[in-house]
Design a protein around this motif. Structure first.
Motif, PDB file in Angstrom:
ATOM      1  N   GLU A  49       0.849  -1.191   0.000  1.00  0.00           N
ATOM      2  CA  GLU A  49       0.000   0.000   0.000  1.00  0.00           C
ATOM      3  C   GLU A  49       0.883   1.238   0.000  1.00  0.00           C
ATOM      4  O   GLU A  49       1.675   1.450   0.908  1.00  0.00           O
ATOM      5  CB  GLU A  49      -0.896   0.024   1.230  1.00  0.00           C
ATOM      6  CG  GLU A  49      -1.814   1.223   1.266  1.00  0.00           C
ATOM      7  CD  GLU A  49      -2.760   1.209   2.448  1.00  0.00           C
ATOM      8  OE1 GLU A  49      -3.257   2.293   2.791  1.00  0.00           O
ATOM      9  OE2 GLU A  49      -2.983   0.139   3.023  1.00  0.00           O
ATOM     10  N   ILE A  50       0.735   2.034  -1.035  1.00  0.00           N
ATOM     11  CA  ILE A  50       1.459   3.300  -1.143  1.00  0.00           C
ATOM     12  C   ILE A  50       0.403   4.386  -1.074  1.00  0.00           C
ATOM     13  O   ILE A  50      -0.386   4.565  -2.011  1.00  0.00           O
ATOM     14  CB  ILE A  50       2.272   3.375  -2.451  1.00  0.00           C
ATOM     15  CG1 ILE A  50       3.236   2.190  -2.534  1.00  0.00           C
ATOM     16  CG2 ILE A  50       3.004   4.706  -2.544  1.00  0.00           C
ATOM     17  CD1 ILE A  50       3.913   2.021  -3.857  1.00  0.00           C
ATOM     18  N   ARG A  51       0.361   5.088   0.038  1.00  0.00           N
ATOM     19  CA  ARG A  51      -0.679   6.094   0.276  1.00  0.00           C
ATOM     20  C   ARG A  51      -0.759   7.084  -0.873  1.00  0.00           C
ATOM     21  O   ARG A  51       0.260   7.519  -1.417  1.00  0.00           O
ATOM     22  CB  ARG A  51      -0.415   6.864   1.575  1.00  0.00           C
ATOM     23  CG  ARG A  51      -0.468   6.021   2.804  1.00  0.00           C
ATOM     24  CD  ARG A  51      -1.882   5.701   3.138  1.00  0.00           C
ATOM     25  NE  ARG A  51      -1.893   4.732   4.234  1.00  0.00           N
ATOM     26  CZ  ARG A  51      -2.891   4.533   5.015  1.00  0.00           C
ATOM     27  NH1 ARG A  51      -3.997   5.194   4.858  1.00  0.00           N
ATOM     28  NH2 ARG A  51      -2.815   3.631   5.967  1.00  0.00           N
ATOM     29  N   ASP A  52      -1.958   7.437  -1.244  1.00  0.00           N
ATOM     30  CA  ASP A  52      -2.270   8.376  -2.321  1.00  0.00           C
ATOM     31  C   ASP A  52      -1.873   7.869  -3.711  1.00  0.00           C
ATOM     32  O   ASP A  52      -2.097   8.545  -4.692  1.00  0.00           O
ATOM     33  CB  ASP A  52      -1.643   9.749  -2.085  1.00  0.00           C
ATOM     34  CG  ASP A  52      -2.205  10.443  -0.862  1.00  0.00           C
ATOM     35  OD1 ASP A  52      -3.377  10.178  -0.519  1.00  0.00           O
ATOM     36  OD2 ASP A  52      -1.483  11.244  -0.243  1.00  0.00           O
ATOM     37  N   LYS A  86      -5.123  -1.375  -7.389  1.00  0.00           N
ATOM     38  CA  LYS A  86      -6.287  -0.527  -7.158  1.00  0.00           C
ATOM     39  C   LYS A  86      -5.758   0.869  -6.847  1.00  0.00           C
ATOM     40  O   LYS A  86      -5.073   1.067  -5.841  1.00  0.00           O
ATOM     41  CB  LYS A  86      -7.116  -1.042  -5.987  1.00  0.00           C
ATOM     42  CG  LYS A  86      -8.349  -0.197  -5.733  1.00  0.00           C
ATOM     43  CD  LYS A  86      -9.175  -0.763  -4.605  1.00  0.00           C
ATOM     44  CE  LYS A  86     -10.373   0.153  -4.369  1.00  0.00           C
ATOM     45  NZ  LYS A  86     -11.148  -0.286  -3.204  1.00  0.00           N
ATOM     46  N   PRO A  87      -6.039   1.848  -7.702  1.00  0.00           N
ATOM     47  CA  PRO A  87      -5.512   3.184  -7.472  1.00  0.00           C
ATOM     48  C   PRO A  87      -6.108   3.823  -6.221  1.00  0.00           C
ATOM     49  O   PRO A  87      -7.258   3.585  -5.874  1.00  0.00           O
ATOM     50  CB  PRO A  87      -5.915   3.962  -8.721  1.00  0.00           C
ATOM     51  CG  PRO A  87      -7.018   3.189  -9.331  1.00  0.00           C
ATOM     52  CD  PRO A  87      -6.858   1.765  -8.901  1.00  0.00           C
ATOM     53  N   GLY A  88      -5.288   4.650  -5.567  1.00  0.00           N
ATOM     54  CA  GLY A  88      -5.743   5.379  -4.393  1.00  0.00           C
ATOM     55  C   GLY A  88      -6.632   6.546  -4.789  1.00  0.00           C
ATOM     56  O   GLY A  88      -6.707   6.939  -5.959  1.00  0.00           O
ATOM     57  N   GLN A  89      -7.266   7.135  -3.787  1.00  0.00           N
ATOM     58  CA  GLN A  89      -8.213   8.215  -4.050  1.00  0.00           C
ATOM     59  C   GLN A  89      -7.527   9.427  -4.692  1.00  0.00           C
ATOM     60  O   GLN A  89      -8.056  10.012  -5.641  1.00  0.00           O
ATOM     61  CB  GLN A  89      -8.901   8.619  -2.754  1.00  0.00           C
ATOM     62  CG  GLN A  89     -10.070   9.552  -2.949  1.00  0.00           C
ATOM     63  CD  GLN A  89     -10.824   9.780  -1.654  1.00  0.00           C
ATOM     64  OE1 GLN A  89     -10.274   9.646  -0.567  1.00  0.00           O
ATOM     65  NE2 GLN A  89     -12.094  10.116  -1.776  1.00  0.00           N
ATOM     66  N   ALA A  90      -6.350   9.786  -4.215  1.00  0.00           N
ATOM     67  CA  ALA A  90      -5.637  10.931  -4.785  1.00  0.00           C
ATOM     68  C   ALA A  90      -5.252  10.658  -6.244  1.00  0.00           C
ATOM     69  O   ALA A  90      -5.330  11.551  -7.089  1.00  0.00           O
ATOM     70  CB  ALA A  90      -4.403  11.256  -3.956  1.00  0.00           C
TER      71      ALA A  90
END
Length: 98
Positions: A49-52, A86-90
């Motif tokens: 998991e890589i935030r953003d 799965k792409p992050g929200q940002a």
């Protein structure tokens, strides 16, 4: 974007930020270590998991009976794993803002 383009972009960005002491070889080594660690984590079944940015996970595709299209014979297709992103929200916001 290819790996070499990514390396060039990162090297130039670091130089533009005033990191004149960093060499191209150090950037190549750092990116290689990151990618290698991510690949090893996926092989071990870990979630990345890589935030953003997004999440990389493994999805297991169950074994099934397939069919040889040439002969029509039944063939056993073994279980396999594939990488899912799965792409992050940002990331979604950035991509959809263009």
């Amino acid at each position: 974007m290819t790996k070499s383009e990514l390396l060039d972009t990162m090297y130039q960005a670091l130089r533009d930020q005033g990191n004149q002491a960093i060499s191209r070889q150090e950037v190549i080594m750092a990116v290689g270590l990151i990618l290698d660690h991510c690949a090893r984590a996926l092989v071990a079944g870990e979630r990345i998991e890589i935030r953003d940015f997004g999440v990389f996970t493994l999805h297991t595709i169950a074994a099934k009976a397939g069919r040889n299209p040439k002969t029509g014979a039944s063939v056993a297709v073994p279980e396999k794993r594939r990488v899912h992103f799965k792409p992050g929200q940002a990331m979604r916001r950035l991509v959809n803002s263009q």
